[in-house]
Write an enzyme that holds these catalytic residues in place. Structure first.
Site, PDB file in Angstrom:
ATOM      1  N   SER A 154      10.476 -11.899   7.225  1.00 48.84           N
ATOM      2  CA  SER A 154       9.919 -11.616   5.890  1.00 48.84           C
ATOM      3  C   SER A 154      10.532 -10.609   5.180  1.00 48.84           C
ATOM      4  CB  SER A 154       8.420 -11.574   5.944  1.00 48.84           C
ATOM      5  OG  SER A 154       7.907 -10.599   6.482  1.00 48.84           O
ATOM      6  N   GLU A 191      -1.042  -6.602 -10.325  1.00 49.40           N
ATOM      7  CA  GLU A 191      -1.683  -5.537  -9.923  1.00 49.40           C
ATOM      8  C   GLU A 191      -0.841  -5.196  -8.438  1.00 49.40           C
ATOM      9  OE1 GLU A 191      -3.697  -8.466  -9.430  1.00 49.40           O
ATOM     10  OE2 GLU A 191      -2.851  -8.996  -7.314  1.00 49.40           O
ATOM     11  N   LYS A 219       9.290 -11.780  -1.290  1.00 55.95           N
ATOM     12  CA  LYS A 219       8.492 -11.673  -2.401  1.00 55.95           C
ATOM     13  C   LYS A 219       9.245 -12.008  -3.826  1.00 55.95           C
ATOM     14  CE  LYS A 219       4.680  -8.387  -1.339  1.00 55.95           C
ATOM     15  NZ  LYS A 219       5.113  -8.288   0.113  1.00 55.95           N
TER      16      LYS A 219
HETATM   17  C1  LIG Z   1       4.094  -8.503   1.175  1.00 51.41           C
HETATM   18  C2  LIG Z   1       4.675  -8.605   2.382  1.00 51.41           C
HETATM   19  C3  LIG Z   1       4.165  -9.492   3.471  1.00 51.41           C
HETATM   20  C4  LIG Z   1       2.793  -9.979   3.244  1.00 51.41           C
HETATM   21  O1  LIG Z   1       2.728 -10.929   2.193  1.00 51.41           O
HETATM   22  P1  LIG Z   1       2.447 -12.407   2.606  1.00 51.41           P
HETATM   23  O2  LIG Z   1       1.942 -12.916   1.035  1.00 51.41           O
HETATM   24  O3  LIG Z   1       1.308 -12.533   3.649  1.00 51.41           O
HETATM   25  O4  LIG Z   1       3.775 -12.850   2.725  1.00 51.41           O
HETATM   26  C5  LIG Z   1       4.701  -9.795   4.580  1.00 51.41           C
HETATM   27  N1  LIG Z   1       6.142  -9.118   4.773  1.00 51.41           N
HETATM   28  C6  LIG Z   1       6.828  -8.682   3.972  1.00 51.41           C
HETATM   29  C7  LIG Z   1       7.990  -7.807   4.201  1.00 51.41           C
HETATM   30  C8  LIG Z   1       5.998  -8.311   2.708  1.00 51.41           C
HETATM   31  O5  LIG Z   1       6.439  -7.519   1.583  1.00 51.41           O
END
Ligand SMILES: *Cc1c(COP(=O)(O)O)cnc(C)c1O
Length: 395
Positions: free
Chosen positions: A379, A112, A90
């Site tokens: 992610s 938000e 993020k």
């Molecule tokens: C917020 C988040 C996501 C989901 O958000 P996307 O916009 O779909 O990438 C996925 N993995 C993690 C670790 C997150 O914090």
């Protein structure tokens, strides 16, 4: 070749700008500023400085040997976004957008948040740039995610409880838009995924596409060819689009987005928008979403807080429609076993969101015919989820 979105922000029939009249000129200003700044070398250098020296880019592309050995047919590489400052992808986007805000002369940041992860990423960069930051959050979400509320406050942000409607994310979104309409002169609205009205899906894609640009080069260097598959979890869709975008024209690279099936796509408790949603308008753009027959937004559920969003970015709806990517889903229980699997084979505890993508590999292994290479977007890291995971696994 035609590129998307078109100049009105459409990805085929999806996307666009469904906002109050008063915001149209703000979106136009934002679009213009973004188009100018992205071409400036100084802006790109400044962004690279923060991405590298502050957030920790480039992230590694790691060959997961022991995980691969579990699967006869897969050679798995992990794109390690979990190693970034704040523990997830993020930050790529919030750093990019706060730089836009700074160059547009804005002094106040709003956002938000549902579970609080985008709120924390926004509060982080607001502290870094010394800008006032106000985060809208549903009252119910604030109670459920008290620790993230505390984190945001510690970072100097004000968290505003939203008590209307279901007191969750969609109500917080409405409040943030209302704030923006009123304070647009000095305020920048940071949207957290490839969602929202045009040009946000384009802006967020651009800032997250560093994931795929790096991964593509790193993979080519290691394997002297392109991967067969890309796999990423999909909430709003920003880490997935971030990985996919650089490979869009590589037609032999197959893309798979993994949504949260929660307690099952046939129950009322899931977030598998592309697997079971229908077309509608949410958050200022047209896409697929979870809604009732009369168009009320349904409450999404996932064990992974970052996946429980009732919509999905319009470009994913488009990718699905044209067949450029396919979208599958993984349940809460399966995600928990994905988390255990990666922890035990590689010594990496993934976020519950990313664990959906990891678990999907076990399904994929049964479907692919010959040995195939895969890049999985890791992610985020799992530290934030230990409380939830412990509770579930001890039960
Ligand atoms: C917020 C988040 C996501 C989901 O958000 P996307 O916009 O779909 O990438 C996925 N993995 C993690 C670790 C997150 O914090």
């Amino acid at each position: 070749m035609k590129t998307f979105p078109d100049k009105h922000g459409h990805f085929g029939e999806f996307g666009g700008q469904f906002v109050p009249e008063t915001l149209m000129s703000c979106l136009a200003d934002l679009k213009k500023a973004f188009a100018t700044l992205r071409k400036q070398k100084a802006f790109q250098q400044e962004l690279a400085h923060y991405l590298n020296d502050y957030a920790g880019r480039p992230t590694k592309l790691y060959f997961a040997e022991r995980l691969s050995q579990k699967f006869k047919n897969l050679k798995i590489y992990l794109k390690r976004e979990d190693l970034l400052h704040t523990g997830a992808h993020k930050i790529n986007n919030t750093l990019g957008q706060i730089l836009l805000a700074k160059h547009m002369g804005k002094t106040r940041i709003i956002a938000e948040t549902g579970a609080g992860q985008h709120g924390v990423a926004t509060a982080t960069v607001s502290a870094l740039f010394g800008l006032k930051c106000q985060i809208y959050m549903g009252q119910q979400d604030m109670e459920r995610q008290a620790l993230n509320v505390f984190r945001m406050q510690l970072l100097g942000a004000t968290v505003v409880p939203v008590t209307s409607g279901s007191q969750t994310l969609k109500d917080a979104m409405n409040e943030a838009i209302r704030d923006w309409v009123t304070n647009v002169r000095d305020t920048f609205y940071i949207i957290g995924s490839v969602a929202g009205p045009h040009p946000y899906p384009l802006i967020v894609r651009e800032f997250q596409s560093i994931i795929g640009r790096e991964a593509r080069m790193q993979f080519l260097l290691k394997e002297k060819k392109l991967p067969d598959y890309l796999v990423a979890c999909v909430g709003g869709g920003s880490n997935a689009m971030g990985l996919f975008h650089a490979f869009y024209q590589d037609h032999r690279v197959q893309m798979i987005g993994v949504e949260a099936a929660g307690r099952g796509v046939n129950t009322d408790h899931h977030s598998a928008t592309l697997s079971s949603g229908s077309i509608g308008v949410l958050h200022g753009s047209k896409s697929e979403l979870l809604q009732t027959k009369d168009g009320q937004i349904r409450i999404a559920h996932s064990i992974a807080a970052g996946l429980d969003y009732p919509g999905v970015g319009p470009e994913h709806a488009y990718y699905k429609k044209i067949g450029r990517a396919r979208y599958e889903s993984v349940t809460d229980q399966e995600a928990l076993s994905g988390l255990k699997l990666l922890s035990e084979t590689e010594g990496i505890i993934p976020a519950l969101e990313s664990s959906h993508a990891i678990f999907y590999l076990t399904k994929m292994n049964r479907q692919v015919k010959k040995k195939s290479s895969v890049i999985v977007c890791l992610s985020g890291r799992g530290d934030k989820d230990m409380h939830t995971v412990r509770e579930k696994l001890l039960k």
